[in-house]
Motif scaffolding. Structure first.
Motif, PDB file in Angstrom:
ATOM      1  N   MET A   1       0.842  -1.204   0.000  1.00 61.44           N
ATOM      2  CA  MET A   1       0.000   0.000   0.000  1.00 61.44           C
ATOM      3  C   MET A   1       0.869   1.243   0.000  1.00 61.44           C
ATOM      4  O   MET A   1       1.861   1.296   0.728  1.00 61.44           O
ATOM      5  CB  MET A   1      -0.934  -0.034   1.210  1.00 61.44           C
ATOM      6  CG  MET A   1      -1.517   1.303   1.554  1.00 61.44           C
ATOM      7  SD  MET A   1      -2.933   1.201   2.614  1.00 61.44           S
ATOM      8  CE  MET A   1      -4.291   1.189   1.500  1.00 61.44           C
ATOM      9  N   LEU A   2       0.469   2.205  -0.815  1.00 64.00           N
ATOM     10  CA  LEU A   2       1.228   3.453  -0.892  1.00 64.00           C
ATOM     11  C   LEU A   2       0.860   4.337   0.314  1.00 64.00           C
ATOM     12  O   LEU A   2      -0.326   4.620   0.534  1.00 64.00           O
ATOM     13  CB  LEU A   2       0.843   4.159  -2.193  1.00 64.00           C
ATOM     14  CG  LEU A   2       1.861   5.105  -2.802  1.00 64.00           C
ATOM     15  CD1 LEU A   2       3.173   4.397  -3.082  1.00 64.00           C
ATOM     16  CD2 LEU A   2       1.298   5.694  -4.090  1.00 64.00           C
ATOM     17  N   ASP A   4       0.469   7.626   1.878  1.00 66.61           N
ATOM     18  CA  ASP A   4       0.353   9.010   1.415  1.00 66.61           C
ATOM     19  C   ASP A   4      -0.490   9.824   2.401  1.00 66.61           C
ATOM     20  O   ASP A   4      -0.722   9.383   3.527  1.00 66.61           O
ATOM     21  CB  ASP A   4      -0.241   9.054  -0.003  1.00 66.61           C
ATOM     22  CG  ASP A   4      -1.588   8.382  -0.074  1.00 66.61           C
ATOM     23  OD1 ASP A   4      -2.169   8.093   1.011  1.00 66.61           O
ATOM     24  OD2 ASP A   4      -2.094   8.131  -1.177  1.00 66.61           O
ATOM     25  N   THR A  75      -9.551  -0.926   1.818  1.00 63.17           N
ATOM     26  CA  THR A  75      -8.541   0.073   2.221  1.00 63.17           C
ATOM     27  C   THR A  75      -8.573   0.308   3.737  1.00 63.17           C
ATOM     28  O   THR A  75      -7.536   0.456   4.371  1.00 63.17           O
ATOM     29  CB  THR A  75      -8.785   1.409   1.502  1.00 63.17           C
ATOM     30  OG1 THR A  75     -10.171   1.693   1.553  1.00 63.17           O
ATOM     31  CG2 THR A  75      -8.350   1.349   0.058  1.00 63.17           C
ATOM     32  N   ARG A  79      -5.315  -0.276   6.050  1.00 65.84           N
ATOM     33  CA  ARG A  79      -4.730   0.806   6.849  1.00 65.84           C
ATOM     34  C   ARG A  79      -4.734   0.432   8.333  1.00 65.84           C
ATOM     35  O   ARG A  79      -3.759   0.679   9.051  1.00 65.84           O
ATOM     36  CB  ARG A  79      -5.495   2.106   6.628  1.00 65.84           C
ATOM     37  CG  ARG A  79      -5.125   2.724   5.299  1.00 65.84           C
ATOM     38  CD  ARG A  79      -5.977   3.870   4.931  1.00 65.84           C
ATOM     39  NE  ARG A  79      -5.708   4.238   3.543  1.00 65.84           N
ATOM     40  CZ  ARG A  79      -6.467   4.996   2.806  1.00 65.84           C
ATOM     41  NH1 ARG A  79      -7.579   5.497   3.310  1.00 65.84           N
ATOM     42  NH2 ARG A  79      -6.156   5.267   1.573  1.00 65.84           N
ATOM     43  N   GLN A 126       6.272  -2.168  -1.049  1.00 66.68           N
ATOM     44  CA  GLN A 126       5.067  -1.734  -1.784  1.00 66.68           C
ATOM     45  C   GLN A 126       5.131  -0.261  -2.191  1.00 66.68           C
ATOM     46  O   GLN A 126       4.385   0.175  -3.058  1.00 66.68           O
ATOM     47  CB  GLN A 126       3.825  -1.999  -0.933  1.00 66.68           C
ATOM     48  CG  GLN A 126       3.518  -3.489  -0.849  1.00 66.68           C
ATOM     49  CD  GLN A 126       2.262  -3.797  -0.072  1.00 66.68           C
ATOM     50  OE1 GLN A 126       1.637  -2.912   0.504  1.00 66.68           O
ATOM     51  NE2 GLN A 126       1.891  -5.064  -0.049  1.00 66.68           N
TER      52      GLN A 126
ATOM     53  N   PRO B 699      -7.460  -3.445  -1.353  1.00 69.09           N
ATOM     54  CA  PRO B 699      -6.918  -2.922  -0.084  1.00 69.09           C
ATOM     55  C   PRO B 699      -5.955  -1.757  -0.295  1.00 69.09           C
ATOM     56  O   PRO B 699      -5.527  -1.152   0.672  1.00 69.09           O
ATOM     57  CB  PRO B 699      -6.199  -4.141   0.509  1.00 69.09           C
ATOM     58  CG  PRO B 699      -5.914  -5.040  -0.627  1.00 69.09           C
ATOM     59  CD  PRO B 699      -6.822  -4.701  -1.754  1.00 69.09           C
ATOM     60  N   HIS B 700      -5.603  -1.487  -1.526  1.00 67.46           N
ATOM     61  CA  HIS B 700      -4.561  -0.488  -1.766  1.00 67.46           C
ATOM     62  C   HIS B 700      -5.087   0.798  -2.405  1.00 67.46           C
ATOM     63  O   HIS B 700      -4.291   1.613  -2.866  1.00 67.46           O
ATOM     64  CB  HIS B 700      -3.468  -1.100  -2.651  1.00 67.46           C
ATOM     65  CG  HIS B 700      -2.919  -2.361  -2.076  1.00 67.46           C
ATOM     66  ND1 HIS B 700      -2.138  -2.380  -0.947  1.00 67.46           N
ATOM     67  CD2 HIS B 700      -3.082  -3.665  -2.430  1.00 67.46           C
ATOM     68  CE1 HIS B 700      -1.821  -3.632  -0.651  1.00 67.46           C
ATOM     69  NE2 HIS B 700      -2.383  -4.434  -1.537  1.00 67.46           N
TER      70      HIS B 700
END
Lengths: 310, 716
Positions: A1-2, A4, A75, A79, A126, B699-700
């Motif tokens: 996951m990015l 940001d 997401t 997170r 990632q 999920p991303h």
């Protein structure tokens, strides 16, 4: 996951909780007569909260098994997994008072450390790997199809060289029909869409074509085998470019197109090889992270039961 | 006289009233008065070159050609006065003086129209002598002999070639006595672009274009019938013997025992069937098997757990159900009820027209209920039959009696019409046919009718700077023409063109307005739909106008309404989206994580809900359509798995997936067994969920369903 800006809320929330936990922990350590203990009310609270966060983080795996359940977007879970999982580590350290304790808890802490480190490594990978894949592998395809596409490339190259040099007398098993890599690209000059090549028309035989045939059979064709991983010349783009340049010098202009086609094929093969490698990096860390996380949760549960029961 | 009002005239002392624009020839035919003609054919545009149909119009200085002269209010016409007959005789004599009597046709079948007419006027030896000079023969073609000397320059072959078949091979060449027909740039017929359809031959009234040998067709299997045998049958007795001789083998008689299958749904074919006697059952097997199409559905305890958890945990907000269709349109004069897709056809019924004319897959399975005799025919014969006004009237009548009611009910807006009104409408509507590529109505023209599509596909387009833009494709149960009729100016706002052989029910403007007066709720609903269509068109125009067309066009994205876009910088290639899609669709994914790339974005292989959904064109059972309340393309349960939509989709976004169905065992009649069938699937935006499953599960935060306009905003 990015990671940001969208993570800001989670980061601040976790820092606030960590600060609050630290604010509780520091006076607790100072005033505890026998030092901090996991069995004390405060220590136990840290343990319960920390373990609860670990369970939540671990639940991501279960959540992924039921992707259509309307229990929060993917997401949200990811997170939560990252930040609450990270937060659970200091809480568990507070729980144990920064000590390893007995053999079970020592194993637990070592496992936890490895899980956290592998997780952080995963997050870092990632951040980098998808971008690397984007720039290095413009002809990226579905990972599972790489081998069959490489077989296709080899079959086409065999046809190409046979059309220029006559029959190759090599076994060419039929390649499965798969969608070709890349799909289509825009704004990437010089890297056109990879499409299956049409069957080439036979060329007039020339004495020099033996050079092409030899180079193909000794250097190029082995590189187009999906099972062979090491090949010094073709693997290195600079050395490969030199080889093709030499071939162009040695061969008549009639065969230059064939050489260019082979060069493009080798480039695609190299990209697919890079994709495989990057894919392994991108997902390889999970081989450590997932089983150890499961073991951690299992042993953590055992530790909780033993500690509370006995 | 108000515009649009009927024209009253008198022909041979009999009064009649016809629609404005009707020719004297047609008005006379309506009264049963035959006017001889050579150059005029009912299915072709009249040109009035032979002048044989000449008639006398009172107070007119000269005789008028009835085929081209429009009827006028108060006109008094005489079709058979001495003067008229003398003029016609002279014309025939002049034509015969330049005609090699007997010509090839007269010698072969005795039905040269000119020589027959000459015999009728007792012209034996023309007063004007006889030209012996030949204008040449062209025998280059294997099956059509051209005798330019026998040509009377009626232009019927030219119109047949250009208007009827749209081949545009034949034209005029030369001047004076050397004037004649020519193929392409006056090359021999065999060297021209002639496709050998035979339309010119069939159109020719004389022996100028005749058959050299039987056309090499792939005839259907069955008992071959001679022209004489066919002409004894009611439906063929008005058809030219020459044509039937020429097409020997193109019509065969077949007999079926009870239970025997005549044609099977999903099969490809090129023939139509006409039932001579007996009864057949038309049915669809596929929808009945749909309840078992779910794949990957866990059974036992796991299934129970899944159901339970879905019940407890899912807060899915199912999309509003689509207006449930009650009938399935098929390639016959009946519709099938969705709840029980079985119907019967009997003697005099025709089925398989769409397959025959447009090569669409068979839309249903037809089996004999009792001993049945059918005529199986190829396209050229069916087309000739359709040109026969008597046969067409028969089909029209059957349609009115059996299918008009259900057809109207399948159009959601009309399902509140009272039975009385439908009965009244039954006698007033017209069943009209259009050839592929024919413009049904043109933008800017006066609107005079509403059309309900019965068979085929209609393209709706609008003139736009830089060219025409396709707004939508329509098929049954769609309708068009309402915007022009409802609008104040009464003009067409777009051009409607038939894509294939289209059959439509035409409701004239006066009946349409009568319907609106009697059923105001229909007017309201029609107005709502029209408004929605106009707004959608305006939005589309705006989209095209504001976005750089290059970007859209380069990847075919101009047609998209909704793209599944993956941000490749975020995506970790975990395939969670694919798994979610599979989980939401019974184990079969409708998404492939590959496709076109635009900078760092991947436009995944998943339905784009195109503005111009080519996939919808051609579905033989109309099972692919747009959701009535939203933009996604949905494939209905009664899909027969023919794969046409998958082939039509230019982006590979429709796939066929196998599933098990309980069907009749062909080897053991009366027994059933599990067989594998296929159904088409495409992204339905997970319409049972609050958002697409793939997007929800990612999920991303890499996956987005996005409008192209927004997407390009991001990408730039």
């Amino acid at each position: 996951m990015l990671i940001d800006r969208s993570h800001r809320g989670w980061i601040i929330g976790c820092l606030v909780v960590l600060a609050a936990a630290t604010a509780i922990y520091v006076p607790y350590v100072r005033h505890a007569l026998n030092g901090p203990s996991g069995g004390s009310a405060v220590g136990l609270t840290f343990g319960v909260v920390g373990f609860a966060l670990m369970i939540f983080a671990g639940a991501l795996g279960a959540r992924r098994k039921v992707p259509t359940w309307q229990i929060g977007r993917g997401t949200f879970w990811m997170r939560g997994h990252i930040w609450l999982g990270l937060l659970s580590f200091p809480l568990i350290l507070f729980h144990g008072g920064f000590r390893l304790g007995g053999p079970l808890t020592a194993v637990l802490m070592i496992l936890f450390g490895i899980v956290i480190v592998s997780g952080i490594l995963g997050v870092l990978l990632q951040q980098v790997m998808p971008r690397l894949m984007l720039t290095r592998v413009p002809l990226e395809t579905v990972y599972e199809q790489i081998d069959s596409i490489v077989l296709q490339l080899r079959g086409e190259s065999d046809e190409l060289v046979a059309a220029a040099c006559g029959p190759l007398l090599v076994d060419t098993p039929p390649a499965p029909a798969e969608r070709r890599a890349g799909g289509g690209l825009v704004d990437r000059v010089g890297q056109p869409r990879s499409t299956p090549r049409a069957h080439p028309a036979p060329l007039a035989p020339t004495p020099e074509s033996a050079v092409l045939r030899d180079a193909y059979l000794t250097e190029i064709r082995p590189f187009l085998d999906p099972l062979v991983h090491g090949n010094g010349v073709m693997l290195n783009p600079a050395r490969a470019a030199t080889l093709f340049r030499e071939l162009r010098t040695a061969l008549p202009p009639l065969l230059h197109n064939t050489v260019s086609e082979l060069e493009a094929t080798c480039d695609e093969r190299r990209q697919l090889r890079d994709q495989k490698r990057l894919h392994h990096w991108l997902h390889g860390w999970l081989l450590v992270h997932i089983p150890l996380s499961l073991a951690l949760l299992l042993l953590g549960t055992a530790h909780a039961v033993i500690a509370l029961r006995y | 006289m108000s515009p649009g009002a009927a024209v009253k005239l008198t022909i041979d002392g009999r009064e009649t009233s016809v629609a404005p624009g009707t020719t004297i020839f047609d008005a006379a035919r309506g009264l049963g008065i035959e006017i001889p003609t050579l150059c005029h054919a009912q299915h072709q545009t009249p040109v009035g070159v032979c002048r044989v149909c000449t008639v006398e119009v009172k107070n007119n200085r000269v005789l008028a050609a009835a085929c081209v002269r429009p009827a006028e209010d108060g006109m008094i016409v005489a079709t058979a006065t001495d003067g008229v007959q003398r003029a016609r005789r002279t014309l025939v004599e002049l034509l015969l003086s330049d005609h090699p009597s007997p010509c090839a046709r007269q010698r072969a079948t005795g039905d040269c129209e000119l020589e027959r007419l000459g015999a009728g006027y007792a012209v034996t030896t023309p007063r004007f002598g006889h030209h012996d000079a030949s204008r040449g023969r062209d025998e280059s073609s294997f099956f059509i002999a051209v005798d330019h000397t026998a040509c009377i320059l009626c232009d019927r072959c030219i119109r047949g070639c250009s208007e009827v078949k749209n081949n545009f091979v034949i034209g005029r060449t030369g001047k004076g006595h050397q004037a004649g027909i020519a193929f392409d740039t006056d090359v021999p017929m065999a060297a021209s672009t002639c496709v050998g359809c035979g339309e010119c031959m069939v159109s020719c009234p004389t022996g100028a274009l005749t058959n050299r040998k039987i056309v090499d067709v792939d005839p259907p299997a069955g008992e071959e019938m001679s022209a004489e045998q066919l002409q004894k049958l009611d439906i063929f007795k008005r058809m030219s013997g020459t044509f039937l001789d020429l097409n020997r083998g193109a019509v065969v008689r077949r007999r079926f025992e009870p239970g025997e299958i005549i044609c099977r749904e999903g099969d490809f074919g090129s023939t139509a069937f006409y039932i001579l006697s007996g009864k057949v059952q038309v049915s669809l097997a596929t929808p009945m098997g749909h309840s078992s199409t779910r794949r990957g559905q866990p059974g036992g305890g796991k299934g129970f757990f899944r159901k339970l958890t879905e019940l407890v945990l899912s807060d899915a907000t199912p999309a509003p159900a689509a207006a449930a269709p009650r009938y399935i349109p098929i390639d016959a004069s009946v519709d099938l009820e969705l709840s029980n897709p079985v119907a019967e056809l009997g003697a005099g019924d025709l089925f398989g027209e769409m397959t025959c004319l447009s090569f669409y897959p068979r839309s249903a399975t037809v089996r004999a209920v009792e001993e049945t005799e059918v005529l199986e025919m190829l396209r050229n014969v069916l087309q000739m039959l359709q040109k026969d006004k008597v046969f067409k009237a028969l089909l029209d009548r059957r349609y009115r009696e059996r299918a008009l009611d259900t057809h109207l009910r399948t159009v959601p807006i009309f399902n509140t019409l009272s039975q009385d009104f439908v009965r009244r409408l039954r006698d007033r509507v017209e069943l009209v046919r259009f050839e592929p590529g024919q413009v049904i109505c043109r933008q800017g023209e006066q609107a005079d009718s509403l059309y309900l599509i019965r068979i085929g596909f209609v393209k709706v387009s609008q003139a736009f700077p830089g060219g025409d833009m396709v707004l939508r494709y329509l098929t049954r149960p769609d309708y068009f023409g309402e915007i022009g009729l409802l609008g104040g100016e009464g003009v067409r706002t777009s051009t409607c063109t038939s894509l294939d052989h289209v059959e439509a029910v035409r409701i004239k403007a006066e009946d349409f307005h009568l319907m609106l007066r009697e059923f105001p709720d229909i007017q309201t609903r029609l107005a709502e739909v029209a408004q929605a269509r106009l707004e959608a068109d305006a939005k589309q125009r705006q989209t095209v106008g504001t976005v750089q067309l290059d970007d859209f066009l380069s990847q075919g994205l101009m047609e998209a309404q909704n793209l599944l876009v993956i941000d490749l910088e975020r995506c970790t290639r975990c395939d969670q989206c694919v798994r979610a899609c599979a989980a939401a669709h019974d184990g079969v994914t409708r998404l492939v994580r590959d496709g076109l790339r635009y900078d760092k974005f991947l436009v995944a292989t998943s339905c784009r809900s195109c503005r111009d959904p080519l996939c919808m064109v051609g579905c033989p059972v109309g099972s692919i359509r747009r959701h009535p309340d939203s933009l996604e393309i949905i494939i209905e349960d009664w899909c027969i798995g023919c794969g046409l939509c998958a082939n039509q989709c230019p982006y590979g976004n429709i796939n066929l997936h196998p599933f098990m169905v309980n069907a009749e065992d062909p080897e053991q009649p009366g027994m059933r067994k599990a067989v594998v069938r296929e159904k088409a699937t495409t992204c339905d935006l997970s319409r049972d969920y609050s958002e697409p499953a793939c997007v929800y599960a990612c999920p991303h935060d890499a996956l987005h369903r996005i409008e192209p306009l927004k997407f390009f905003g991001i990408a730039k």
